[in-house]
Design a protein around this motif. Structure first.
Motif, PDB file in Angstrom:
ATOM      1  N   LYS A  64       0.800  -1.230   0.000  1.00 28.30           N
ATOM      2  CA  LYS A  64       0.000   0.000   0.000  1.00 28.30           C
ATOM      3  C   LYS A  64       0.828   1.274   0.000  1.00 28.30           C
ATOM      4  O   LYS A  64       0.329   2.337  -0.341  1.00 28.30           O
ATOM      5  N   GLY A  65       2.110   1.194   0.345  1.00 30.47           N
ATOM      6  CA  GLY A  65       2.955   2.381   0.315  1.00 30.47           C
ATOM      7  C   GLY A  65       3.162   2.937  -1.084  1.00 30.47           C
ATOM      8  O   GLY A  65       3.554   4.097  -1.257  1.00 30.47           O
ATOM      9  N   ARG A  66       2.862   2.131  -2.120  1.00 28.64           N
ATOM     10  CA  ARG A  66       3.034   2.578  -3.500  1.00 28.64           C
ATOM     11  C   ARG A  66       1.911   3.497  -3.966  1.00 28.64           C
ATOM     12  O   ARG A  66       1.964   4.010  -5.082  1.00 28.64           O
ATOM     13  N   ILE A  67       0.888   3.703  -3.149  1.00 28.38           N
ATOM     14  CA  ILE A  67      -0.276   4.464  -3.593  1.00 28.38           C
ATOM     15  C   ILE A  67       0.068   5.922  -3.882  1.00 28.38           C
ATOM     16  O   ILE A  67      -0.561   6.566  -4.726  1.00 28.38           O
ATOM     17  N   PHE A  68       1.095   6.471  -3.219  1.00 27.88           N
ATOM     18  CA  PHE A  68       1.415   7.884  -3.417  1.00 27.88           C
ATOM     19  C   PHE A  68       1.948   8.138  -4.827  1.00 27.88           C
ATOM     20  O   PHE A  68       1.659   9.176  -5.432  1.00 27.88           O
ATOM     21  N   ARG A  69       2.673   7.191  -5.369  1.00 30.22           N
ATOM     22  CA  ARG A  69       3.107   7.292  -6.762  1.00 30.22           C
ATOM     23  C   ARG A  69       1.897   7.245  -7.695  1.00 30.22           C
ATOM     24  O   ARG A  69       1.830   7.966  -8.688  1.00 30.22           O
ATOM     25  N   VAL A  70       0.933   6.408  -7.368  1.00 32.66           N
ATOM     26  CA  VAL A  70      -0.287   6.301  -8.178  1.00 32.66           C
ATOM     27  C   VAL A  70      -1.072   7.613  -8.139  1.00 32.66           C
ATOM     28  O   VAL A  70      -1.565   8.087  -9.164  1.00 32.66           O
ATOM     29  N   PHE A  71      -1.209   8.208  -6.942  1.00 29.33           N
ATOM     30  CA  PHE A  71      -1.875   9.507  -6.830  1.00 29.33           C
ATOM     31  C   PHE A  71      -1.261  10.519  -7.801  1.00 29.33           C
ATOM     32  O   PHE A  71      -1.966  11.222  -8.533  1.00 29.33           O
ATOM     33  N   GLU A  72       0.060  10.610  -7.787  1.00 34.89           N
ATOM     34  CA  GLU A  72       0.754  11.595  -8.622  1.00 34.89           C
ATOM     35  C   GLU A  72       0.504  11.344 -10.103  1.00 34.89           C
ATOM     36  O   GLU A  72       0.269  12.282 -10.879  1.00 34.89           O
ATOM     37  N   GLN A  73       0.547  10.087 -10.525  1.00 29.29           N
ATOM     38  CA  GLN A  73       0.359   9.784 -11.936  1.00 29.29           C
ATOM     39  C   GLN A  73      -1.076  10.034 -12.390  1.00 29.29           C
ATOM     40  O   GLN A  73      -1.306  10.536 -13.492  1.00 29.29           O
ATOM     41  N   LEU A  74      -2.043   9.691 -11.550  1.00 32.04           N
ATOM     42  CA  LEU A  74      -3.435   9.944 -11.916  1.00 32.04           C
ATOM     43  C   LEU A  74      -3.737  11.439 -11.946  1.00 32.04           C
ATOM     44  O   LEU A  74      -4.537  11.895 -12.764  1.00 32.04           O
ATOM     45  N   GLU A  75      -3.118  12.209 -11.068  1.00 32.31           N
ATOM     46  CA  GLU A  75      -3.315  13.658 -11.072  1.00 32.31           C
ATOM     47  C   GLU A  75      -2.803  14.283 -12.369  1.00 32.31           C
ATOM     48  O   GLU A  75      -3.355  15.265 -12.851  1.00 32.31           O
ATOM     49  N   ARG A  76      -1.751  13.698 -12.953  1.00 32.04           N
ATOM     50  CA  ARG A  76      -1.188  14.236 -14.192  1.00 32.04           C
ATOM     51  C   ARG A  76      -1.942  13.775 -15.440  1.00 32.04           C
ATOM     52  O   ARG A  76      -1.748  14.336 -16.523  1.00 32.04           O
ATOM     53  N   LEU A  77      -2.791  12.788 -15.297  1.00 33.73           N
ATOM     54  CA  LEU A  77      -3.516  12.242 -16.436  1.00 33.73           C
ATOM     55  C   LEU A  77      -4.525  13.258 -16.970  1.00 33.73           C
ATOM     56  O   LEU A  77      -5.219  13.910 -16.199  1.00 33.73           O
TER      57      LEU A  77
END
Length: 290
Positions: A138-151
């Motif tokens: 679950k610690g990987r979610i912050f990278r996912v947040f950043e990528q989805l925000e840039r989409l």
């Protein structure tokens, strides 16, 4: 748009599991049971011992009772491959709709990561965009947040072409979740059939907005086709507005009936609905999260 979730909501998500109607064999241990027999944590069955079997798994208590050499079998806990397809075409450009779609994708990713599933995030329009494999935990979610925000959302929709592109690469069978408004001028049917034919358990999340359902005003109005960019000036009468709303309902009902006919999971997610309600209530009713 910020995708950061509050800590208390993240904790609620950790109690949920993504549910698949079928069990798929993964590659690594995870917080779910697959039908593969191996050296997992939960006892499943016995079978007759055969030369070459690991003698450490012989059930000696059963041997004392039955005078037979039986091997203990276990259900292995394995990860579920989850493919999250996010519609990033022009028809999703409405802020409320695209934000809701990205929040849903982020929440489902976190649920999967918390239970060590393997997530692949695939934005698509006329073809598949750059995919993301956040890893495990679950610690990987912050990278996912950043990528989805840039989409961002751009280009026409073509479900068939996008999923043909996805099928061209070898993929392990798993759960395929499609998050979209399903406003494809070519139709959504062929694309969803491709995913199902590949052996994936397909689940549809239909993101809808008030602007999709209702033209919003009477009188002279300019309509712009979000997919093609075509412009048309229309005199919106009450009868025309009612016909428009009826056509949209027909589209939504056709999608839901199609999913039922082909054993595809279906959930409708309103863009204007409170996000936590969509995740914690609507998805549970749709038997997608448990």
């Amino acid at each position: 748009m910020s995708l950061r979730f509050e800590d208390d909501f993240l904790k609620k998500l950790e109690y949920l599991h993504v549910v698949s109607k079928r069990a798929f064999a993964g590659q690594n241990r995870a917080d779910r049971l697959a039908p593969k027999r191996g050296r997992g944590l939960e006892f499943a069955d016995h079978r007759q011992y055969a030369p070459g079997d690991d003698f450490r798994h012989i059930d000696w208590k059963a041997y004392q009772r039955l005078n037979r050499l039986l091997l203990r079998l276990f259900d292995e806990e394995q990860d579920l491959p989850i493919y999250l397809f996010i519609d990033a075409s022009r028809s999703m450009a409405e802020t409320a709709k695209f934000d809701q779609a990205r929040r849903i994708a982020a929440a489902l990713t976190y649920v999967g990561l918390a239970h060590l599933d393997r997530i692949t995030i695939l934005p698509f329009a006329a073809t598949i965009g750059d995919e993301t494999n956040p890893g495990r935990g679950k610690g990987r979610i912050f990278r996912v947040f950043e990528q989805l925000e840039r989409l961002d959302s751009s280009g026409p929709t073509d479900f068939r072409q996008a999923f043909v592109s996805f099928a061209s690469r070898g993929r392990q069978r798993g759960l395929a979740v499609v998050i979209s408004d399903f406003l494809d001028p070519h139709g959504f049917e062929k694309g969803l059939k491709i995913l199902a034919a590949l052996g994936h358990d397909v689940f549809v999340i239909h993101v809808v907005s008030e602007r999709d359902r209702d033209p919003g005003a009477f009188g002279e109005a300019r309509f712009v086709d979000a997919e093609t960019g075509d412009v048309r000036d229309v005199d919106v009468t009450p009868a025309l507005a009612a016909a428009y709303a009826e056509a949209w309902r027909g589209h939504a009902e056709e999608l839901e009936h199609f999913c039922g006919r082909y054993n595809i999971g279906y959930v409708r997610a309103d863009a204007e609905a409170p996000f936590e309600d969509v995740i914690l209530q609507t998805f549970r009713k749709g038997r997608f999260l448990a």
